[in-house]
Design an enzyme around this catalytic site. Structure first.
Site, PDB file in Angstrom:
ATOM      1  N   ARG A  46       0.790  -1.188   0.626  1.00  0.00           N
ATOM      2  CA  ARG A  46       0.163   0.091   0.095  1.00  0.00           C
ATOM      3  C   ARG A  46       0.434   1.597  -0.014  1.00  0.00           C
ATOM      4  O   ARG A  46       0.613   2.667  -0.182  1.00  0.00           O
ATOM      5  CB  ARG A  46      -0.803   0.171   1.828  1.00  0.00           C
ATOM      6  CG  ARG A  46      -1.845  -0.981   0.634  1.00  0.00           C
ATOM      7  CD  ARG A  46      -2.995  -0.781   1.958  1.00  0.00           C
ATOM      8  NE  ARG A  46      -2.659  -1.434   3.672  1.00  0.00           N
ATOM      9  CZ  ARG A  46      -3.039  -0.958   4.795  1.00  0.00           C
ATOM     10  NH1 ARG A  46      -4.113  -1.581   4.046  1.00  0.00           N
ATOM     11  NH2 ARG A  46      -2.139  -1.645   5.289  1.00  0.00           N
ATOM     12  N   LYS A 179      15.443 -26.504   3.451  1.00  0.00           N
ATOM     13  CA  LYS A 179      16.780 -26.368   3.980  1.00  0.00           C
ATOM     14  C   LYS A 179      17.757 -27.857   3.597  1.00  0.00           C
ATOM     15  O   LYS A 179      16.739 -28.711   3.645  1.00  0.00           O
ATOM     16  CB  LYS A 179      16.634 -26.702   5.759  1.00  0.00           C
ATOM     17  CG  LYS A 179      16.193 -25.261   6.534  1.00  0.00           C
ATOM     18  CD  LYS A 179      16.296 -25.390   7.749  1.00  0.00           C
ATOM     19  CE  LYS A 179      15.594 -24.044   8.620  1.00  0.00           C
ATOM     20  NZ  LYS A 179      16.340 -23.347   8.754  1.00  0.00           N
ATOM     21  N   HIS A 237       6.623 -26.439  11.051  1.00  0.00           N
ATOM     22  CA  HIS A 237       8.513 -26.820  11.162  1.00  0.00           C
ATOM     23  C   HIS A 237       8.431 -28.528  11.817  1.00  0.00           C
ATOM     24  O   HIS A 237       8.835 -29.394  11.066  1.00  0.00           O
ATOM     25  CB  HIS A 237       9.663 -25.961  11.575  1.00  0.00           C
ATOM     26  CG  HIS A 237       9.153 -25.081  10.911  1.00  0.00           C
ATOM     27  ND1 HIS A 237       8.834 -24.387   9.690  1.00  0.00           N
ATOM     28  CD2 HIS A 237       9.912 -23.548  11.508  1.00  0.00           C
ATOM     29  CE1 HIS A 237       8.574 -22.493   9.779  1.00  0.00           C
ATOM     30  NE2 HIS A 237       8.916 -22.671  10.617  1.00  0.00           N
TER      31      HIS A 237
END
Ligand code: BG6
Length: 485
Positions: A46, A179, A237
């Site tokens: 914005r 990873k 995770h």
């Protein structure tokens, strides 16, 4: 190998994720020649910024987050040339005609829309993308975690996004899957006969997964206080690491084959109930202490008000399947721990019988440590004879592989791999809708069990391994956390 040319629109272009992770990742891929020169990265937010001002912000960010020795001369300026900017209210009405005009210049580009914004906006942004005719066969949408804060809100987000994007075009990021060591887990398990044969309850005593961070909640206290360690780290995770450790061999590396197997693990997780929650979980919150020799304040002092949000969680989890029956998975994650350490520890059972004299050093059971950070690598602890004429004395020795030393190359950040996979349309390392929802259903059972027993989280000094009850959680079972570094 270069990917196809793309126009990547990043909503939330002035935010933290874009600055710290996305721009550096794209920079590295550009420097390595993987991003075709005809591609554009279009910042969208914005803020009323000119393209030049956005490029200057990006320059500052890259100087901060890419080490100077990694930048080849001239590449930064060349990269910035590919950056563009539109001021657009993603969930409102302003600015869309400018974005439409910009994208219309090159209709045949691969078109990832990266939503690096609050998840509350995902539905509205997607509806706007559809209403402005911006979704085609070559479009994809990338959603950052958290996808919701419980099953209900996750479903609402998935429904809203699913109304305009088919599932194959939705890329839900869990950056742990990008990873290197996490992908290496697939190689370790499914490209080596020696490990897969041993991956059973007969041979494995238990598994530990630790993701410890030294940082506190820093500038993110506003978000974090509505989330906590369970929602921020464990639901996503850590459960993903658990899935890759526990899943059966997929048919191949196709997105759906891998995700089907992970889903089975998530479905096999035993829900934690109000009856067992005290036995099998510990919630903690950091208090004042010291990390890396520096005194630091506690969570409540940083936040400035009372809170029962946990910054540490440990739990004992069961995967209800033939392979894993009776093998507990101990999971823990926390902020302000002594080290930044992420690892999966597979603890094998002790040898059933010893032929060695009782004064031998001991019969330590074998242990496989898969380290995500620091120093990504793997270590297998085996018993060997202590050298010398002193008799048959045993001692544990490590078969140690440090990936960085072995392969002598820079280890790319997870976002580099994942962003290129989005352009390629390869969703293997992204979460499918059902995975996210089943993971939330499990997390909800734990949240409900905690809610039924509303004890405050236990304080732990910053710089420690969490509340002492987390040590008791595993020691009750005659086991200990692996804490060597
Ligand atoms: C993010 C969490 O998903 O992962 C953060 O929101 C956390 O709270 C981060 O710090 C950890 O990521 P990494 O890659 O540094 O282990």
């Amino acid at each position: 190998i270069p990917v196809a040319s793309f126009d990547c629109v990043v909503f939330g272009a002035t935010g933290d994720l874009t600055t710290r992770k996305l721009l550096p990742a794209l920079f590295y891929r550009f420097q390595d020649g993987q991003i075709p020169g005809t591609s554009r990265i279009i910042g969208a937010s914005r803020s009323e910024l000119t393209v030049e001002a956005f490029r200057e912000r990006a320059r500052d960010a890259l100087k901060r987050f890419v080490p100077a020795q990694d930048m080849k001369p001239g590449v930064l300026d060349a990269f910035l040339e590919h950056l563009d900017y539109v001021a657009v209210d993603g969930s409102g009405e302003e600015g869309w005609t400018d974005l439409v005009a910009k994208l219309a210049e090159r209709p045949d580009q691969v078109r990832p829309f990266y939503l690096a914004t609050s998840p509350d906006l995902y539905g509205a942004i997607c509806r706007n993308l559809a209403a402005h005719g911006l979704i085609g066969e070559r479009s994809r949408v990338v959603l950052e975690k958290p996808i919701g804060k419980d099953l209900k809100s996750a479903r609402a987000i998935n429904d809203a996004v699913g109304e305009v994007f088919p599932e194959e075009q939705i890329f839900r990021i869990d950056h742990y899957l990008g990873k290197e060591t996490v992908q290496n887990l697939l190689a370790l398990r499914f490209a080596n006969t020696i490990f897969d044969r041993l991956w059973t309850a007969d041979v494995i005593d238990h598994v530990q997964i630790t993701v410890a961070e030294t940082v506190g909640v820093e500038a993110r206290a506003g978000y974090y206080d509505t989330s906590g360690a369970l929602r921020d780290m464990l639901q996503n995770h850590i459960l993903q690491l658990l899935c890759l450790t526990a899943m059966e061999s997929p048919l191949n590396l196709d997105a759906n084959s891998v995700r089907d197997e992970k889903l089975k693990v998530l479905r096999a997780l035993k829900p934690i109930t109000a009856q067992d929650v005290q036995q099998v979980t510990v919630r903690g919150q950091y208090a004042a202490g010291a990390v890396d020799g520096q005194p630091v304040g506690g969570y409540l002092a940083e936040l400035g008000h009372e809170s029962r949000t946990e910054t540490f969680v440990a739990c004992k989890v069961e995967v209800q399947s033939w392979r894993w029956a009776g093998v507990p998975f101990y999971l823990r994650t926390g902020k302000r721990m002594p080290n930044k350490l992420s690892e999966i520890v597979v603890q094998f059972r002790a040898a059933p019988f010893s032929i060695f004299p009782s004064d031998a050093f001991g019969r330590e059971p074998n242990r496989l440590v898969i380290r995500l950070q620091p120093q990504e690598g793997m270590k297998l602890e085996v018993m060997t004879k202590d050298p010398g004429p002193g008799g048959m004395r045993l001692r544990p020795t490590n078969l140690d592989i440090s990936f960085e030393e072995t392969f002598k190359q820079r280890y790319p950040d997870a976002y580099e791999r994942l962003l290129m996979d989005v352009v390629r349309g390869n969703a293997t390392l992204f979460m499918r809708r059902d995975e996210v929802e089943v993971a939330w259903a499990w997390a909800d059972s734990l949240l409900k069990a905690w809610g039924d027993r509303p004890e405050a989280p236990r304080p732990y000094p910053s710089g420690s391994w969490g509340p002492t009850s987390a040590i008791a959680l595993i020691e009750r079972d005659g086991r200990t956390w692996h804490e060597e570094i």
